[in-house]
Scaffold this motif. Structure first.
Motif, PDB file in Angstrom:
ATOM      1  N   LYS A 112      47.667  34.704  33.219  1.00 49.76           N
ATOM      2  CA  LYS A 112      47.452  34.662  34.189  1.00 49.76           C
ATOM      3  C   LYS A 112      47.504  35.644  34.435  1.00 49.76           C
ATOM      4  O   LYS A 112      49.214  36.326  35.241  1.00 49.76           O
ATOM      5  N   THR A 136      43.057  35.395  33.022  1.00 49.41           N
ATOM      6  CA  THR A 136      42.851  34.943  34.563  1.00 49.41           C
ATOM      7  C   THR A 136      42.970  35.787  35.876  1.00 49.41           C
ATOM      8  O   THR A 136      44.898  36.049  35.525  1.00 49.41           O
ATOM      9  N   THR A 156      38.144  34.407  33.704  1.00 53.87           N
ATOM     10  CA  THR A 156      38.318  33.750  34.886  1.00 53.87           C
ATOM     11  C   THR A 156      38.359  34.532  36.246  1.00 53.87           C
ATOM     12  O   THR A 156      39.789  35.254  35.990  1.00 53.87           O
ATOM     13  N   LYS A 158      39.580  34.757  40.172  1.00 51.32           N
ATOM     14  CA  LYS A 158      39.240  33.326  41.074  1.00 51.32           C
ATOM     15  C   LYS A 158      40.027  35.016  42.614  1.00 51.32           C
ATOM     16  O   LYS A 158      40.342  35.722  42.253  1.00 51.32           O
ATOM     17  N   GLY A 179      34.351  30.817  36.829  1.00 56.23           N
ATOM     18  CA  GLY A 179      35.442  31.116  37.702  1.00 56.23           C
ATOM     19  C   GLY A 179      34.623  31.025  39.498  1.00 56.23           C
ATOM     20  O   GLY A 179      33.367  32.068  38.992  1.00 56.23           O
TER      21      GLY A 179
END
Length: 217
Positions: A112, A136, A156, A158, A179
């Motif tokens: 992440k 992510t 992903t 976000k 996402g």
């Protein structure tokens, strides 16, 4: 108190340098290749405030535990490339900057990345920034120079990620949208290309782009 750890040493010359708090030095293991042109930095437990200076063609991979407010500085001169791959569980507040004129090749393979800031050299270096399928990315700020740059999103998304890609002939690619994140292309121009899956977009057909891509020129 900060301490300095050499990452790559070749012919008694230190190429890449890690600076961390002395208390965190024991959390870092550096394994350099026999030819001295690459290294793997393993983080055994979370570290805050790691600084890494990158001076040239050497390849560096960072793996392991969480990094908070880490700073990677591309110090490579013109014609050289600072190459770094990140595979930590989480990197919060990562900052990548350039003090030289060399290119940046950055890959976030997995993990992440929360609110990273990536700024490459202002000149015409050919930069490559990519986020792997197992990554992510949340609310990144990416700014590249005047060269023909490539920015690839495969993981992903976000939050809102903003890209300022500069005046070069740039390619922004989203290989597989995952996402609910949005992509803000702040200076998309007639030289640039957006690729989403199998579809290609330029300034001639921006109205056909997905609604999660915003053009804020």
């Amino acid at each position: 108190m900060a301490t300095t750890i050499p990452s790559v040493v070749q012919d008694d010359v230190i190429s890449n340098v890690i600076v961390v708090d002395e208390a965190d030095a024991g959390k870092i293991e550096v394994i350099a290749s026999e030819d001295g042109v690459s290294s793997e930095i393993t983080i055994s437990s979370p570290i805050e405030g790691l600084n890494l200076g990158l001076k040239g063609e050497e390849k560096t991979e960072i793996t392991g535990a969480r990094l908070t407010n880490a700073s990677f500085i591309n110090e490579a001169p013109k014609g050289k490339t600072a190459n770094i791959t990140l595979s930590v569980t989480k990197a919060a507040g990562l900052e990548i900057t350039s003090t030289g004129k060399g290119a940046t090749e950055f890959t976030a393979k997995e993990g992440k990345l929360l609110k990273p800031s990536i700024t490459t050299a202002k000149g015409k270096a050919e930069d490559s920034i990519s986020f792997g399928a197992d990554s992510t990315l949340k609310a990144a700020a990416i700014s590249t120079g005047k060269g023909p740059d490539t920015i690839t999103f495969s993981g992903t998304l976000k939050g809102k990620t903003t890209v300022i890609s500069g005046k070069g002939k740039d390619v922004i690619e989203v290989t597989d949208k995952k996402g609910k994140g949005k992509l803000i292309l702040s200076d998309f121009n007639k030289k640039d290309t957006l690729v989403v899956g199998d579809e290609t977009f330029t300034t001639k057909n921006l109205d056909e782009a997905p609604n999660w891509v915003k053009f804020d020129a």
